[in-house]
Write a protein that holds these residues in place. Structure first.
Motif, PDB file in Angstrom:
ATOM      1  N   GLY A 105     112.103  15.859  46.446  1.00 14.16           N
ATOM      2  CA  GLY A 105     112.839  14.829  46.456  1.00 14.16           C
ATOM      3  C   GLY A 105     114.325  14.577  47.434  1.00 14.16           C
ATOM      4  N   GLY A 106     114.482  15.918  47.961  1.00 14.15           N
ATOM      5  CA  GLY A 106     115.394  15.935  48.854  1.00 14.15           C
ATOM      6  C   GLY A 106     115.312  15.706  50.314  1.00 14.15           C
ATOM      7  N   SER A 107     116.069  15.889  51.126  1.00 19.17           N
ATOM      8  CA  SER A 107     115.865  15.560  52.579  1.00 19.17           C
ATOM      9  C   SER A 107     116.595  16.806  53.469  1.00 19.17           C
ATOM     10  CB  SER A 107     117.012  14.406  52.862  1.00 19.17           C
ATOM     11  OG  SER A 107     116.392  13.169  52.355  1.00 19.17           O
ATOM     12  N   LEU A 108     115.871  16.573  54.637  1.00 17.83           N
ATOM     13  CA  LEU A 108     116.149  17.643  55.748  1.00 17.83           C
ATOM     14  C   LEU A 108     115.937  16.971  56.936  1.00 17.83           C
ATOM     15  CD1 LEU A 108     114.540  21.029  54.902  1.00 17.83           C
ATOM     16  CD2 LEU A 108     117.207  20.505  54.803  1.00 17.83           C
TER      17      LEU A 108
ATOM     18  N   LYS B 168     108.417  16.925  49.321  1.00 13.76           N
ATOM     19  CA  LYS B 168     107.583  17.182  48.156  1.00 13.76           C
ATOM     20  C   LYS B 168     107.165  18.839  48.641  1.00 13.76           C
ATOM     21  CE  LYS B 168     105.142  12.725  48.251  1.00 13.76           C
ATOM     22  NZ  LYS B 168     103.709  12.357  48.346  1.00 13.76           N
ATOM     23  N   PRO B 169     106.780  19.550  47.376  1.00 11.35           N
ATOM     24  CA  PRO B 169     106.450  21.034  47.537  1.00 11.35           C
ATOM     25  C   PRO B 169     105.320  21.213  48.620  1.00 11.35           C
ATOM     26  CG  PRO B 169     106.697  20.557  45.249  1.00 11.35           C
ATOM     27  CD  PRO B 169     106.803  19.231  45.970  1.00 11.35           C
TER      28      PRO B 169
ATOM     29  N   VAL C 242     110.735  25.275  56.520  1.00  5.67           N
ATOM     30  CA  VAL C 242     110.936  24.106  55.511  1.00  5.67           C
ATOM     31  C   VAL C 242     110.368  24.547  54.215  1.00  5.67           C
ATOM     32  CG1 VAL C 242     110.727  21.969  54.941  1.00  5.67           C
ATOM     33  CG2 VAL C 242     111.329  22.537  57.086  1.00  5.67           C
ATOM     34  N   THR C 243     111.062  24.825  53.261  1.00  7.66           N
ATOM     35  CA  THR C 243     110.688  25.119  51.856  1.00  7.66           C
ATOM     36  C   THR C 243     111.306  24.194  50.814  1.00  7.66           C
ATOM     37  OG1 THR C 243     110.656  27.695  52.329  1.00  7.66           O
ATOM     38  CG2 THR C 243     110.406  26.910  50.023  1.00  7.66           C
TER      39      THR C 243
ATOM     40  N   VAL D  22     115.293  23.254  50.063  1.00 12.52           N
ATOM     41  CA  VAL D  22     115.624  21.999  49.478  1.00 12.52           C
ATOM     42  C   VAL D  22     114.513  21.513  48.305  1.00 12.52           C
ATOM     43  CG1 VAL D  22     113.622  20.509  50.848  1.00 12.52           C
ATOM     44  CG2 VAL D  22     115.789  19.360  50.008  1.00 12.52           C
ATOM     45  N   GLN D  23     115.433  21.029  47.366  1.00 14.70           N
ATOM     46  CA  GLN D  23     114.490  20.642  46.058  1.00 14.70           C
ATOM     47  C   GLN D  23     113.583  19.479  46.273  1.00 14.70           C
ATOM     48  OE1 GLN D  23     117.493  19.970  42.921  1.00 14.70           O
ATOM     49  NE2 GLN D  23     117.473  22.223  42.586  1.00 14.70           N
TER      50      GLN D  23
END
Length: 120
Positions: A14-17, A85-86, A116-117, A11-12
Motif C-alpha cells: 500500500g505504500g509508495s516509492l 503490492k508484494p 524494490v521490496t 516499503v509496506q
C-alpha cells in the motif's frame, strides 16, 4: 554514456516509492525512456515507457498505480509507484535510447538496477 538509477527500498504493501534515473555523458539526444523489472526466477518485463514527447505506455499490472514521467532538461526519467503490492517486488532497471554526441544513431542503454521490496 551511462544511466544511474536510484530510489529503491523496502516499503509496506500500500505504500509508495519514487524511482529516478539520470542519463549522463556526452549525449546528443535522449529518445524513448522506460522502466523494466525482474523478479527472482522470472524474465525481465516491461513496466512503463515514455517517448521524448511524453507519450506513455504501461504494463497492465501497474496501470492506475504507477506513473512514468521525464524531465528532458535533466535527462531524467521517474517512476512514481503507489499502492505497491508484494508482487511488485523486483529489481527495477531503467532503459533509454540515447544518441551519443557525434553519433548518427541511437542505442539502448541500461541502468544498474535498483531493488524494490514490498513486504510487511
Amino acid at each position: 554514456v551511462q544511466l544511474q538509477a536510484s530510489g529503491g527500498g523496502l516499503v509496506q504493501p500500500g505504500g509508495s516509492l519514487r524511482l529516478s534515473c539520470i542519463a549522463s555523458g556526452r549525449i546528443s539526444r535522449v529518445n524513448d525512456m522506460g522502466w523494466y523489472r525482474q523478479a527472482p526466477g522470472k524474465q525481465r518485463e516491461l513496466v512503463a515507457t515514455i517517448t521524448s514527447g511524453s507519450s506513455t505506455n504501461y504494463a497492465d499490472p501497474v496501470k492506475g498505480r504507477f506513473t512514468i514521467s521525464r524531465d528532458n532538461d535533466k535527462n531524467t526519467v521517474y517512476l512514481q509507484m503507489n499502492s505497491l503490492k508484494p508482487e511488485d517486488t523486483a529489481v527495477y532497471y531503467c532503459n533509454a535510447n540515447i544518441r551519443p554526441f557525434r553519433m548518427p544513431y541511437g542505442a539502448d542503454y541500461w541502468g544498474q538496477g535498483t531493488q524494490v521490496t514490498v513486504s510487511s
